[in-house]
Write a protein that holds these residues in place. Structure first.
Motif, PDB file in Angstrom:
ATOM      1  N   LEU A   4       0.848  -1.193   0.000  1.00 14.38           N
ATOM      2  CA  LEU A   4       0.000   0.000   0.000  1.00 14.38           C
ATOM      3  C   LEU A   4       0.881   1.239   0.000  1.00 14.38           C
ATOM      4  O   LEU A   4       1.630   1.479   0.949  1.00 14.38           O
ATOM      5  CB  LEU A   4      -0.935  -0.005   1.209  1.00 14.38           C
ATOM      6  CG  LEU A   4      -1.896  -1.192   1.296  1.00 14.38           C
ATOM      7  CD1 LEU A   4      -2.740  -1.097   2.574  1.00 14.38           C
ATOM      8  CD2 LEU A   4      -2.807  -1.253   0.071  1.00 14.38           C
ATOM      9  N   LEU A  10      -3.251   3.240   2.579  1.00 12.27           N
ATOM     10  CA  LEU A  10      -3.208   2.580   3.890  1.00 12.27           C
ATOM     11  C   LEU A  10      -4.452   2.906   4.699  1.00 12.27           C
ATOM     12  O   LEU A  10      -5.027   2.029   5.357  1.00 12.27           O
ATOM     13  CB  LEU A  10      -1.951   3.013   4.641  1.00 12.27           C
ATOM     14  CG  LEU A  10      -1.714   2.328   5.989  1.00 12.27           C
ATOM     15  CD1 LEU A  10      -1.515   0.832   5.821  1.00 12.27           C
ATOM     16  CD2 LEU A  10      -0.506   2.938   6.706  1.00 12.27           C
ATOM     17  N   GLY A  22      -6.088  -0.461   4.417  1.00  9.11           N
ATOM     18  CA  GLY A  22      -5.324  -1.192   5.425  1.00  9.11           C
ATOM     19  C   GLY A  22      -6.152  -1.955   6.442  1.00  9.11           C
ATOM     20  O   GLY A  22      -5.927  -3.160   6.651  1.00  9.11           O
ATOM     21  N   TYR A  47       3.562  -1.284   3.759  1.00  3.95           N
ATOM     22  CA  TYR A  47       3.254   0.085   3.334  1.00  3.95           C
ATOM     23  C   TYR A  47       4.539   0.847   3.035  1.00  3.95           C
ATOM     24  O   TYR A  47       5.618   0.498   3.508  1.00  3.95           O
ATOM     25  CB  TYR A  47       2.420   0.811   4.400  1.00  3.95           C
ATOM     26  CG  TYR A  47       3.052   0.912   5.759  1.00  3.95           C
ATOM     27  CD1 TYR A  47       4.054   1.847   6.038  1.00  3.95           C
ATOM     28  CD2 TYR A  47       2.647   0.078   6.806  1.00  3.95           C
ATOM     29  CE1 TYR A  47       4.642   1.940   7.292  1.00  3.95           C
ATOM     30  CE2 TYR A  47       3.233   0.167   8.062  1.00  3.95           C
ATOM     31  CZ  TYR A  47       4.225   1.097   8.299  1.00  3.95           C
ATOM     32  OH  TYR A  47       4.806   1.188   9.529  1.00  3.95           O
TER      33      TYR A  47
END
Length: 332
Positions: free
Chosen positions: A99, A105, A109, A121
């Motif tokens: 991400l 995120l 996420g 991330y």
């Protein structure tokens, strides 16, 4: 004596079939990596991150990219983008999800981490913990710390008379993260004998007015300028923003993006390159696929900035680079 022609052709055909089957088997065994970018495919930062990933991955994994395009699209369309991304996630069934930047995120996420898929991330400006009720154990990555204060310290050496520095930013989640992390929600701060203030600007017309009415400002720094929109809600291209701002500003313009520096762009940039973020994130992915524990993979990326300057713009404002900065500079 038997005719060797048909036999040879048969052996060749068998060899080809075996080769194809082996190739298909190897392809099926490759790990599936879903890479979700917050922004659009042509954004130089996203391109740099992808280049960094490919320097590690090459052809070893099956990769699929998704671009949420959240700098150009209005927030009202974010849920549709999330739905499309999750559709790709369920169809592709990745082994690891990457991400990129805060919106990816923040928006994806929590859902993906609850499913159990490992997440890496990169390019995150805010504290990643802010996007989860409790930080999941299957989430890891690297943070992008905007080098605003180090940049100001260097600028004070380049322009020692500059006492008032104005940071102008678009109205985006990235800008708000910079304010929270860098300014700690204060409107202005005193740093290195300079007053640094910021303004978050939503519209292109307001951006233009702010630049033209520089007033007491000695320097403009524009860390984020990718989400500016005109009165019709249309996104203003990055090169248009850089060109107009540089051409019309009565004071020097500096930024954090190397691609905004040029004869008709910013004077200079102090940049954390996206390629390094992509490379380190890819190494974390490989570590996960190799079965390493998340605590073992935890690291703080060494983020060393790079100087970019334009000679024509330096001459325009009568600026001279100190020797130690010039020795490290890439000219655009």
């Amino acid at each position: 004596m038997l005719n060797a022609g048909p036999i040879n052709r048969f052996l060749v055909a068998v060899t080809l079939v075996i080769g194809v089957l082996a190739s298909v088997s190897a392809y099926a065994e490759q790990a599936r990596i879903l890479i979700v970018h917050s922004y659009h495919e042509d954004l130089p930062w996203a391109e740099q991150c992808n280049d960094g990933m490919m320097s590690v991955f090459a052809d070893t994994h099956r990769l699929k990219h998704v671009y949420l395009d959240t700098k150009r699209l209005p927030a009202s369309q974010f849920p549709d983008q999330v739905q499309k991304a999750m559709g790709t996630f369920h169809q592709f069934q990745p082994d690891v999800v990457m991400l990129g930047d805060d919106n990816a995120l923040r928006l994806l996420g929590p859902t993906i981490s609850e499913i159990g898929t490992p997440i890496v991330y990169f390019g995150i400006n805010n504290n990643p913990r802010n996007y989860f009720e409790v930080m999941p154990k299957n989430v890891i990555g690297i943070i992008e710390r905007v080098p605003l204060f180090p940049w100001v310290r260097h600028l004070r050496l380049i322009a020692p008379e500059a006492k008032n520095i104005h940071v102008i930013m678009d109205d985006s989640h990235t800008s708000k993260a910079i304010v929270k992390v860098t300014f700690a929600d204060r409107k202005s701060i005193i740093f290195d004998n300079s007053t640094i203030r910021y303004t978050i600007i939503a519209s292109w017309s307001e951006w233009q007015r702010t630049v033209l009415e520089a007033g007491p400002d000695d320097i403009f720094i524009m860390p984020t300028f990718h989400a500016l929109k005109n009165d019709a809600g249309e996104n203003i291209p990055n090169d248009t923003v850089a060109y107009w701002t540089s051409t019309n500003s009565p004071v020097p313009i500096f930024t954090l993006q190397d691609y905004a520096v040029g004869d008709t762009g910013a004077v200079g940039a102090f940049t954390l390159h996206g390629m390094e973020h992509g490379r380190i994130a890819a190494l974390l992915v490989n570590g996960i696929l190799e079965g390493k524990d998340f605590p073992e993979l935890s690291l703080l990326a060494k983020q060393k900035g790079t100087f970019y300057f334009n000679k024509k713009q330096l001459q325009r404002f009568g600026l001279t680079l100190p020797r130690h900065i010039e020795m490290q500079t890439i000219y655009r």
